[in-house]
Design a protein around this motif. Structure first.
Motif, PDB file in Angstrom:
ATOM      1  N   LEU A 252       0.830  -1.207   0.000  1.00 11.86           N
ATOM      2  CA  LEU A 252       0.000   0.000   0.000  1.00 11.86           C
ATOM      3  C   LEU A 252       0.867   1.260   0.000  1.00 11.86           C
ATOM      4  CD1 LEU A 252      -2.870  -0.902   2.521  1.00 11.86           C
ATOM      5  CD2 LEU A 252      -3.008  -0.770   0.030  1.00 11.86           C
ATOM      6  N   SER A 253       1.941   1.230   0.776  1.00 12.63           N
ATOM      7  CA  SER A 253       2.847   2.381   0.833  1.00 12.63           C
ATOM      8  C   SER A 253       3.415   2.691  -0.544  1.00 12.63           C
ATOM      9  CB  SER A 253       3.978   2.109   1.828  1.00 12.63           C
ATOM     10  OG  SER A 253       4.909   3.166   1.838  1.00 12.63           O
ATOM     11  N   ASN A 254       3.826   1.638  -1.280  1.00 12.92           N
ATOM     12  CA  ASN A 254       4.343   1.840  -2.634  1.00 12.92           C
ATOM     13  C   ASN A 254       3.271   2.410  -3.560  1.00 12.92           C
ATOM     14  OD1 ASN A 254       6.865   0.896  -1.947  1.00 12.92           O
ATOM     15  ND2 ASN A 254       6.526  -1.168  -2.728  1.00 12.92           N
ATOM     16  N   SER A 255       2.043   1.865  -3.458  1.00 15.17           N
ATOM     17  CA  SER A 255       0.955   2.343  -4.320  1.00 15.17           C
ATOM     18  C   SER A 255       0.642   3.814  -4.042  1.00 15.17           C
ATOM     19  CB  SER A 255      -0.304   1.491  -4.107  1.00 15.17           C
ATOM     20  OG  SER A 255      -0.127   0.177  -4.593  1.00 15.17           O
ATOM     21  N   ILE A 256       0.638   4.185  -2.767  1.00 20.13           N
ATOM     22  CA  ILE A 256       0.347   5.580  -2.416  1.00 20.13           C
ATOM     23  C   ILE A 256       1.480   6.496  -2.874  1.00 20.13           C
ATOM     24  CG2 ILE A 256      -0.016   7.171  -0.490  1.00 20.13           C
ATOM     25  CD1 ILE A 256      -1.291   4.800   1.039  1.00 20.13           C
ATOM     26  N   ALA A 257       2.715   6.052  -2.660  1.00 21.25           N
ATOM     27  CA  ALA A 257       3.871   6.879  -3.015  1.00 21.25           C
ATOM     28  C   ALA A 257       3.939   7.140  -4.516  1.00 21.25           C
ATOM     29  CB  ALA A 257       5.160   6.213  -2.540  1.00 21.25           C
ATOM     30  N   PHE A 258       3.496   6.164  -5.308  1.00 22.44           N
ATOM     31  CA  PHE A 258       3.585   6.296  -6.760  1.00 22.44           C
ATOM     32  C   PHE A 258       2.210   6.475  -7.397  1.00 22.44           C
ATOM     33  CE2 PHE A 258       7.571   4.366  -5.562  1.00 22.44           C
ATOM     34  CZ  PHE A 258       8.483   5.039  -6.345  1.00 22.44           C
ATOM     35  N   ALA A 259       1.281   7.071  -6.639  1.00 25.76           N
ATOM     36  CA  ALA A 259      -0.029   7.413  -7.199  1.00 25.76           C
ATOM     37  C   ALA A 259       0.143   8.482  -8.282  1.00 25.76           C
ATOM     38  CB  ALA A 259      -0.955   7.922  -6.094  1.00 25.76           C
ATOM     39  N   ASP A 260      -0.729   8.432  -9.265  1.00 25.19           N
ATOM     40  CA  ASP A 260      -0.676   9.398 -10.361  1.00 25.19           C
ATOM     41  C   ASP A 260      -1.274  10.722  -9.883  1.00 25.19           C
ATOM     42  OD1 ASP A 260      -0.795  10.865 -12.656  1.00 25.19           O
ATOM     43  OD2 ASP A 260      -1.829   9.344 -13.852  1.00 25.19           O
ATOM     44  N   PRO A 261      -0.471  11.771  -9.790  1.00 22.65           N
ATOM     45  CA  PRO A 261      -0.998  13.054  -9.276  1.00 22.65           C
ATOM     46  C   PRO A 261      -2.070  13.661 -10.183  1.00 22.65           C
ATOM     47  CG  PRO A 261       1.215  13.325 -10.162  1.00 22.65           C
ATOM     48  CD  PRO A 261       0.947  11.866 -10.148  1.00 22.65           C
ATOM     49  N   ASP A 262      -2.098  13.237 -11.450  1.00 19.80           N
ATOM     50  CA  ASP A 262      -3.068  13.792 -12.390  1.00 19.80           C
ATOM     51  C   ASP A 262      -4.350  12.967 -12.468  1.00 19.80           C
ATOM     52  OD1 ASP A 262      -1.269  15.821 -13.096  1.00 19.80           O
ATOM     53  OD2 ASP A 262      -0.288  14.517 -14.565  1.00 19.80           O
ATOM     54  N   ALA A 263      -4.394  11.835 -11.767  1.00 21.26           N
ATOM     55  CA  ALA A 263      -5.590  10.990 -11.810  1.00 21.26           C
ATOM     56  C   ALA A 263      -6.738  11.655 -11.066  1.00 21.26           C
ATOM     57  CB  ALA A 263      -5.291   9.620 -11.211  1.00 21.26           C
ATOM     58  N   GLU A 264      -7.902  11.661 -11.689  1.00 18.29           N
ATOM     59  CA  GLU A 264      -9.071  12.262 -11.047  1.00 18.29           C
ATOM     60  C   GLU A 264      -9.475  11.471  -9.809  1.00 18.29           C
ATOM     61  OE1 GLU A 264     -13.639  13.279 -12.327  1.00 18.29           O
ATOM     62  OE2 GLU A 264     -12.054  13.524 -13.830  1.00 18.29           O
ATOM     63  N   LEU A 265      -9.338  10.150  -9.888  1.00 19.10           N
ATOM     64  CA  LEU A 265      -9.652   9.278  -8.764  1.00 19.10           C
ATOM     65  C   LEU A 265      -8.496   8.309  -8.565  1.00 19.10           C
ATOM     66  CD1 LEU A 265     -11.708   8.322  -6.625  1.00 19.10           C
ATOM     67  CD2 LEU A 265     -12.619   6.728  -8.347  1.00 19.10           C
ATOM     68  N   LYS A 266      -7.837   8.390  -7.424  1.00 17.44           N
ATOM     69  CA  LYS A 266      -6.710   7.504  -7.118  1.00 17.44           C
ATOM     70  C   LYS A 266      -7.256   6.286  -6.366  1.00 17.44           C
ATOM     71  CE  LYS A 266      -3.612  11.478  -6.609  1.00 17.44           C
ATOM     72  NZ  LYS A 266      -4.665  12.495  -6.761  1.00 17.44           N
ATOM     73  N   THR A 267      -7.006   5.094  -6.899  1.00 18.14           N
ATOM     74  CA  THR A 267      -7.618   3.885  -6.339  1.00 18.14           C
ATOM     75  C   THR A 267      -6.597   2.796  -6.060  1.00 18.14           C
ATOM     76  OG1 THR A 267      -8.042   2.890  -8.519  1.00 18.14           O
ATOM     77  CG2 THR A 267      -9.754   4.331  -7.606  1.00 18.14           C
ATOM     78  N   ILE A 268      -6.909   1.995  -5.047  1.00 21.21           N
ATOM     79  CA  ILE A 268      -6.205   0.738  -4.757  1.00 21.21           C
ATOM     80  C   ILE A 268      -7.279  -0.311  -4.504  1.00 21.21           C
ATOM     81  CG2 ILE A 268      -4.618  -0.480  -3.216  1.00 21.21           C
ATOM     82  CD1 ILE A 268      -3.374   2.196  -2.471  1.00 21.21           C
ATOM     83  N   HIS A 269      -7.117  -1.472  -5.103  1.00 23.51           N
ATOM     84  CA  HIS A 269      -8.087  -2.551  -4.899  1.00 23.51           C
ATOM     85  C   HIS A 269      -7.348  -3.806  -4.449  1.00 23.51           C
ATOM     86  CE1 HIS A 269     -11.715  -4.936  -5.328  1.00 23.51           C
ATOM     87  NE2 HIS A 269     -11.021  -5.823  -6.039  1.00 23.51           N
ATOM     88  N   ILE A 270      -7.876  -4.470  -3.425  1.00 18.77           N
ATOM     89  CA  ILE A 270      -7.304  -5.726  -2.931  1.00 18.77           C
ATOM     90  C   ILE A 270      -8.298  -6.847  -3.209  1.00 18.77           C
ATOM     91  CG2 ILE A 270      -6.356  -6.965  -0.953  1.00 18.77           C
ATOM     92  CD1 ILE A 270      -5.791  -4.294   0.375  1.00 18.77           C
ATOM     93  N   GLU A 271      -7.879  -7.786  -4.018  1.00 14.57           N
ATOM     94  CA  GLU A 271      -8.712  -8.939  -4.372  1.00 14.57           C
ATOM     95  C   GLU A 271      -8.145 -10.178  -3.669  1.00 14.57           C
ATOM     96  OE1 GLU A 271     -11.934 -10.751  -6.491  1.00 14.57           O
ATOM     97  OE2 GLU A 271     -11.324  -8.634  -6.535  1.00 14.57           O
ATOM     98  N   VAL A 272      -8.995 -10.878  -2.933  1.00 12.84           N
ATOM     99  CA  VAL A 272      -8.568 -12.082  -2.221  1.00 12.84           C
ATOM    100  C   VAL A 272      -9.351 -13.265  -2.785  1.00 12.84           C
ATOM    101  CG1 VAL A 272      -8.287 -13.210   0.013  1.00 12.84           C
ATOM    102  CG2 VAL A 272      -8.161 -10.711  -0.150  1.00 12.84           C
ATOM    103  N   SER A 273      -8.654 -14.295  -3.201  1.00 15.30           N
ATOM    104  CA  SER A 273      -9.298 -15.490  -3.749  1.00 15.30           C
ATOM    105  C   SER A 273      -8.697 -16.736  -3.115  1.00 15.30           C
ATOM    106  CB  SER A 273      -9.156 -15.545  -5.271  1.00 15.30           C
ATOM    107  OG  SER A 273      -7.786 -15.523  -5.642  1.00 15.30           O
ATOM    108  N   VAL A 274      -9.429 -17.822  -3.202  1.00 18.06           N
ATOM    109  CA  VAL A 274      -9.032 -19.064  -2.541  1.00 18.06           C
ATOM    110  C   VAL A 274      -8.976 -20.201  -3.558  1.00 18.06           C
ATOM    111  CG1 VAL A 274      -9.623 -20.729  -0.746  1.00 18.06           C
ATOM    112  CG2 VAL A 274     -10.089 -18.304  -0.385  1.00 18.06           C
TER     113      VAL A 274
END
Length: 390
Positions: A252-274
């Motif tokens: 998450l820290s990496n995703s936040i640090a390298f978020a696109d400053p020009d993106a209208e909506l900055k998103t992170i999604h966590i998908e868990v599967s079994v």
């Protein structure tokens, strides 16, 4: 594994597995492509950082792998290759294995791990590591000492407002140093075979739902929308919750640090599967992505490619530690990245056994992560989130 390879394991490798598991030496098996597919219990217990399918290939960096494979195909003899991991000297001894027709099918690999070193012997890597230490630890210390002196002068004239701002800055620098020390300790423990798994049997879905909801609140303060999806199947899983949080918060820290400053909506999604054998986590973002020339090196110790506009630099150990933790949970980790964002996928084995089998643990760690300001969540997100000191 293919059906043919499974038959090879049953026919030619199984007896070696059985006997090697009784030997107090670190031994692994590789196939004809040098892909590591099995480790004995001694290797798993003492040197978990050597347990991954691409381990032998990565340790043979600098060798002509096609020549190594050719040598094993044509020479019925063991041979050794020195390899150097940061902080650990390792020699790989290959013993080729053949089928009944004397066709080479793989090899047993013995890892001879010598005394650990504080610094890598490679001069360039040592210099890079020392430079990372210098920036990650000395610079925050300089700011802290400077801030303390400034606060002392301003308190003499009762300038409380500006002191509060300085106090917040000092708090962030302290957290950054705490993260650097924590991640270095994790890496040192794994590199020297000292890392331990504190496995707990937990009910995965309610635990993750609680954890992710807390993380949603945390990352919202930096303008990131975090979403998640959990499997419908309710399962109990043995894992080390603190180690899982380190992996997730590093990603998450990496995703936040390298978020696109020009993106209208900055998103992170966590998908868990079994699946039958493992639980898979996929952490995806719509950030800047990782350059193609950087991507092959992201798991290398002390490799860092920070943005110049960020407040803090890093030791370059975050993804390295993530890989070590995942391997210690008998899983694997991989990264896919493009200009549209990055996805990191990792697994945790469902076959891990706790010291207290069958005893379901009520895991209150998610609540502790919010209430305890020194929890892994606070520490590993401190570079991208501001924690109040007041």
């Amino acid at each position: 594994m293919t059906q043919d390879f499974n038959l090879l394991i049953e026919s030619y490798f199984q007896s070696i597995m059985d006997s090697s598991d009784l030997v107090p030496l670190p031994i692994a098996l590789v196939d004809e492509n040098l892909t590591q597919f099995w480790e004995n219990q001694y290797l798993k217990d003492r040197y978990p950082f050597l347990c991954s399918k691409d381990n032998v290939i990565s340790m043979m960096k600098g060798y002509d792998l096609s020549s190594v494979i050719l040598a094993m195909r044509t020479q019925d003899a063991s041979f050794s290759c020195p390899s150097r991991l940061p902080m650990v000297n390792t020699v790989l001894t290959f013993s080729p294995l053949y089928d009944d027709a004397h066709v080479w099918i793989g090899a047993a690999v013995h890892f001879s791990v010598s005394s650990s070193e504080l610094f890598p012997s490679d001069t360039n890597l040592s210099q890079k590591m020392l430079q990372n230490f210098n920036i990650a630890l000395r610079d925050p210390l300089g700011s802290i000492f400077s801030g303390i002196s400034t606060m002392a002068r301003r308190l003499e004239v009762e300038d409380i407002v500006s002191c509060e701002t300085l106090l917040q800055q000092l708090n962030q620098h302290c957290y950054h140093m705490l993260k650097s020390c924590s991640i270095l300790s994790e890496y040192t423990a794994y590199s020297n075979g000292l890392a331990e798994r504190n496995l707990k049997l937990i009910s995965l879905n309610p635990y993750l739902e609680d954890l992710f909801k807390h993380l949603q609140m945390v990352v919202r303060c930096v303008g990131i929308q975090l979403s998640f999806h959990l499997p419908s199947e309710q399962i109990d899983l043995n894992l080390d919750p603190d180690k899982l949080v380190i992996v997730l918060t590093c990603l998450l820290s990496n995703s936040i640090a390298f978020a696109d400053p020009d993106a209208e909506l900055k998103t992170i999604h966590i998908e868990v599967s079994v699946s039958k054998r493992s639980v898979r986590f996929v952490v995806s973002d719509n950030g800047l992505g990782i350059q193609s020339d950087v991507l092959p090196h992201v798991f290398e110790p002390y490799f860092t490619s920070s943005r110049e506009d960020l407040h803090f630099s890093h030791l370059g150990l975050g993804l390295t530690v993530c890989k070590m933790i995942v391997n210690h949970h008998d899983g694997d980790i991989s990264i896919f990245s493009s200009e549209k964002g990055t996805s990191v996928s990792f697994t945790i084995s469902r076959s891990l056994q706790s010291e207290y089998p069958g005893e379901l643990t009520f895991c209150d760690n998610p609540v502790e992560y919010i209430t305890n300001s020194y929890s892994p969540m606070y520490i590993y997100l401190s570079d991208v989130c501001e924690w109040s000191a007041i």
